[in-house]
Design a protein around this motif. Structure first.
Motif, PDB file in Angstrom:
ATOM      1  N   ARG A  21       1.576  -2.129   9.297  1.00 61.45           N
ATOM      2  CA  ARG A  21       0.785  -1.395  10.284  1.00 61.45           C
ATOM      3  C   ARG A  21       0.884   0.077   9.887  1.00 61.45           C
ATOM      4  O   ARG A  21       1.509   0.891  10.563  1.00 61.45           O
ATOM      5  CB  ARG A  21       1.310  -1.692  11.682  1.00 61.45           C
ATOM      6  CG  ARG A  21       1.075  -3.145  12.072  1.00 61.45           C
ATOM      7  CD  ARG A  21       1.823  -3.600  13.281  1.00 61.45           C
ATOM      8  NE  ARG A  21       1.549  -2.815  14.467  1.00 61.45           N
ATOM      9  CZ  ARG A  21       2.207  -2.973  15.611  1.00 61.45           C
ATOM     10  NH1 ARG A  21       3.141  -3.912  15.721  1.00 61.45           N
ATOM     11  NH2 ARG A  21       1.936  -2.214  16.646  1.00 61.45           N
ATOM     12  N   LEU A  22       0.292   0.377   8.737  1.00 64.51           N
ATOM     13  CA  LEU A  22       0.513   1.656   8.070  1.00 64.51           C
ATOM     14  C   LEU A  22      -0.109   2.838   8.804  1.00 64.51           C
ATOM     15  O   LEU A  22       0.453   3.941   8.769  1.00 64.51           O
ATOM     16  CB  LEU A  22       0.021   1.581   6.630  1.00 64.51           C
ATOM     17  CG  LEU A  22       0.712   0.509   5.774  1.00 64.51           C
ATOM     18  CD1 LEU A  22       0.154   0.532   4.361  1.00 64.51           C
ATOM     19  CD2 LEU A  22       2.219   0.682   5.766  1.00 64.51           C
ATOM     20  N   ASP A  23      -1.222   2.649   9.471  1.00 65.59           N
ATOM     21  CA  ASP A  23      -1.808   3.757  10.225  1.00 65.59           C
ATOM     22  C   ASP A  23      -0.884   4.156  11.375  1.00 65.59           C
ATOM     23  O   ASP A  23      -0.661   5.345  11.613  1.00 65.59           O
ATOM     24  CB  ASP A  23      -3.194   3.395  10.750  1.00 65.59           C
ATOM     25  CG  ASP A  23      -4.217   3.291   9.629  1.00 65.59           C
ATOM     26  OD1 ASP A  23      -4.003   3.902   8.558  1.00 65.59           O
ATOM     27  OD2 ASP A  23      -5.228   2.579   9.809  1.00 65.59           O
ATOM     28  N   GLU A  24      -0.352   3.153  12.061  1.00 65.70           N
ATOM     29  CA  GLU A  24       0.590   3.432  13.147  1.00 65.70           C
ATOM     30  C   GLU A  24       1.857   4.091  12.615  1.00 65.70           C
ATOM     31  O   GLU A  24       2.345   5.064  13.182  1.00 65.70           O
ATOM     32  CB  GLU A  24       0.970   2.127  13.859  1.00 65.70           C
ATOM     33  CG  GLU A  24       0.416   1.986  15.244  1.00 65.70           C
ATOM     34  CD  GLU A  24       0.873   0.681  15.860  1.00 65.70           C
ATOM     35  OE1 GLU A  24       1.730   0.732  16.767  1.00 65.70           O
ATOM     36  OE2 GLU A  24       0.370  -0.375  15.427  1.00 65.70           O
ATOM     37  N   ARG A  47      -0.207   4.244   2.397  1.00 64.39           N
ATOM     38  CA  ARG A  47      -1.118   3.328   1.689  1.00 64.39           C
ATOM     39  C   ARG A  47      -0.912   3.424   0.181  1.00 64.39           C
ATOM     40  O   ARG A  47      -0.917   2.409  -0.514  1.00 64.39           O
ATOM     41  CB  ARG A  47      -2.558   3.621   2.057  1.00 64.39           C
ATOM     42  CG  ARG A  47      -2.852   3.257   3.503  1.00 64.39           C
ATOM     43  CD  ARG A  47      -4.295   2.883   3.740  1.00 64.39           C
ATOM     44  NE  ARG A  47      -4.483   2.553   5.138  1.00 64.39           N
ATOM     45  CZ  ARG A  47      -4.194   1.366   5.683  1.00 64.39           C
ATOM     46  NH1 ARG A  47      -3.706   0.420   4.940  1.00 64.39           N
ATOM     47  NH2 ARG A  47      -4.392   1.150   6.970  1.00 64.39           N
ATOM     48  N   GLU A  48      -0.719   4.625  -0.325  1.00 63.26           N
ATOM     49  CA  GLU A  48      -0.446   4.815  -1.745  1.00 63.26           C
ATOM     50  C   GLU A  48       0.873   4.135  -2.125  1.00 63.26           C
ATOM     51  O   GLU A  48       0.965   3.465  -3.143  1.00 63.26           O
ATOM     52  CB  GLU A  48      -0.389   6.312  -2.065  1.00 63.26           C
ATOM     53  CG  GLU A  48      -0.164   6.618  -3.523  1.00 63.26           C
ATOM     54  CD  GLU A  48      -0.021   8.109  -3.803  1.00 63.26           C
ATOM     55  OE1 GLU A  48      -0.040   8.454  -4.995  1.00 63.26           O
ATOM     56  OE2 GLU A  48       0.132   8.911  -2.860  1.00 63.26           O
ATOM     57  N   MET A  49       1.877   4.278  -1.288  1.00 61.79           N
ATOM     58  CA  MET A  49       3.175   3.643  -1.521  1.00 61.79           C
ATOM     59  C   MET A  49       3.036   2.126  -1.525  1.00 61.79           C
ATOM     60  O   MET A  49       3.546   1.446  -2.413  1.00 61.79           O
ATOM     61  CB  MET A  49       4.174   4.089  -0.438  1.00 61.79           C
ATOM     62  CG  MET A  49       5.540   3.428  -0.494  1.00 61.79           C
ATOM     63  SD  MET A  49       5.673   1.820   0.351  1.00 61.79           S
ATOM     64  CE  MET A  49       5.211   2.217   2.015  1.00 61.79           C
ATOM     65  N   ALA A  50       2.331   1.565  -0.566  1.00 61.54           N
ATOM     66  CA  ALA A  50       2.161   0.108  -0.472  1.00 61.54           C
ATOM     67  C   ALA A  50       1.403  -0.429  -1.685  1.00 61.54           C
ATOM     68  O   ALA A  50       1.762  -1.478  -2.232  1.00 61.54           O
ATOM     69  CB  ALA A  50       1.446  -0.253   0.817  1.00 61.54           C
ATOM     70  N   ALA A  51       0.387   0.278  -2.130  1.00 61.27           N
ATOM     71  CA  ALA A  51      -0.388  -0.158  -3.288  1.00 61.27           C
ATOM     72  C   ALA A  51       0.474  -0.174  -4.553  1.00 61.27           C
ATOM     73  O   ALA A  51       0.337  -1.056  -5.395  1.00 61.27           O
ATOM     74  CB  ALA A  51      -1.595   0.748  -3.483  1.00 61.27           C
ATOM     75  N   ALA A  52       1.395   0.770  -4.666  1.00 57.77           N
ATOM     76  CA  ALA A  52       2.247   0.860  -5.858  1.00 57.77           C
ATOM     77  C   ALA A  52       3.254  -0.283  -5.930  1.00 57.77           C
ATOM     78  O   ALA A  52       3.743  -0.610  -7.009  1.00 57.77           O
ATOM     79  CB  ALA A  52       2.975   2.196  -5.878  1.00 57.77           C
ATOM     80  N   SER A  53       3.562  -0.905  -4.816  1.00 59.70           N
ATOM     81  CA  SER A  53       4.570  -1.964  -4.799  1.00 59.70           C
ATOM     82  C   SER A  53       3.998  -3.348  -5.089  1.00 59.70           C
ATOM     83  O   SER A  53       4.752  -4.311  -5.217  1.00 59.70           O
ATOM     84  CB  SER A  53       5.297  -1.980  -3.460  1.00 59.70           C
ATOM     85  OG  SER A  53       4.423  -2.388  -2.432  1.00 59.70           O
ATOM     86  N   THR A  54       2.694  -3.480  -5.220  1.00 57.98           N
ATOM     87  CA  THR A  54       2.085  -4.803  -5.359  1.00 57.98           C
ATOM     88  C   THR A  54       2.497  -5.534  -6.630  1.00 57.98           C
ATOM     89  O   THR A  54       2.445  -6.748  -6.678  1.00 57.98           O
ATOM     90  CB  THR A  54       0.548  -4.730  -5.290  1.00 57.98           C
ATOM     91  OG1 THR A  54       0.087  -3.869  -6.327  1.00 57.98           O
ATOM     92  CG2 THR A  54       0.081  -4.222  -3.942  1.00 57.98           C
ATOM     93  N   GLY A  55       2.938  -4.860  -7.660  1.00 62.86           N
ATOM     94  CA  GLY A  55       3.333  -5.516  -8.898  1.00 62.86           C
ATOM     95  C   GLY A  55       4.798  -5.875  -8.969  1.00 62.86           C
ATOM     96  O   GLY A  55       5.276  -6.364  -9.995  1.00 62.86           O
TER      97      GLY A  55
END
Length: 128
Positions: A21-24, A47-55
């Protein structure tokens, strides 16, 4: 905000991040907050942090074992200590990977988050 209130604020923020719930969760961050992760990787948004962890893993959560509260030149610092658990990309579960998250707050807003954990070390040992 008094120091006794800050562990609850940090706990809520971490739970929102885990639940994606990244916006919150972002509403807890001051404008221009510094988000610094292992390896010195710095992100400008959740959001940038979450995207970087996908791999790295499918998902990760925290057993938040305890909080330490201190003062940093008039700002409150909160350190969250505990253990990570989750699932690697291949579906294998992991658990008991230690972490420490250090937060600096200005009032009720997080101005810095510094993340330290052994996730990359455990992943490299697993792949060896």
């Amino acid at each position: 905000m008094s120091a006794p209130d800050t562990p609850g604020l940090i706990d809520r923020y971490l739970q929102l991040c885990e639940d994606r719930r990244l916006d919150e969760a972002g509403s807890f961050l001051a404008p221009q907050a510094r988000l610094v992760f292992p390896g010195g990787r710095e992100y400008s948004s959740l959001r940038e942090m979450a995207a970087a962890s996908t791999g790295t893993y499918r998902w990760v959560r925290k057993h938040r074992d305890r909080y330490l509260v201190g003062d940093d030149n008039g700002r409150v610092t909160v350190t969250s200590l505990g253990r990570l658990y989750g699932e690697w990309l291949d579906g294998t579960p992991f658990e008991d990977i230690r972490y420490a998250d250090v937060f600096v707050l200005d009032g009720a807003q997080i101005v810095e988050q510094h993340v330290y954990n052994d996730l990359a070390l455990v992943a490299s040992l697993r792949d060896a």
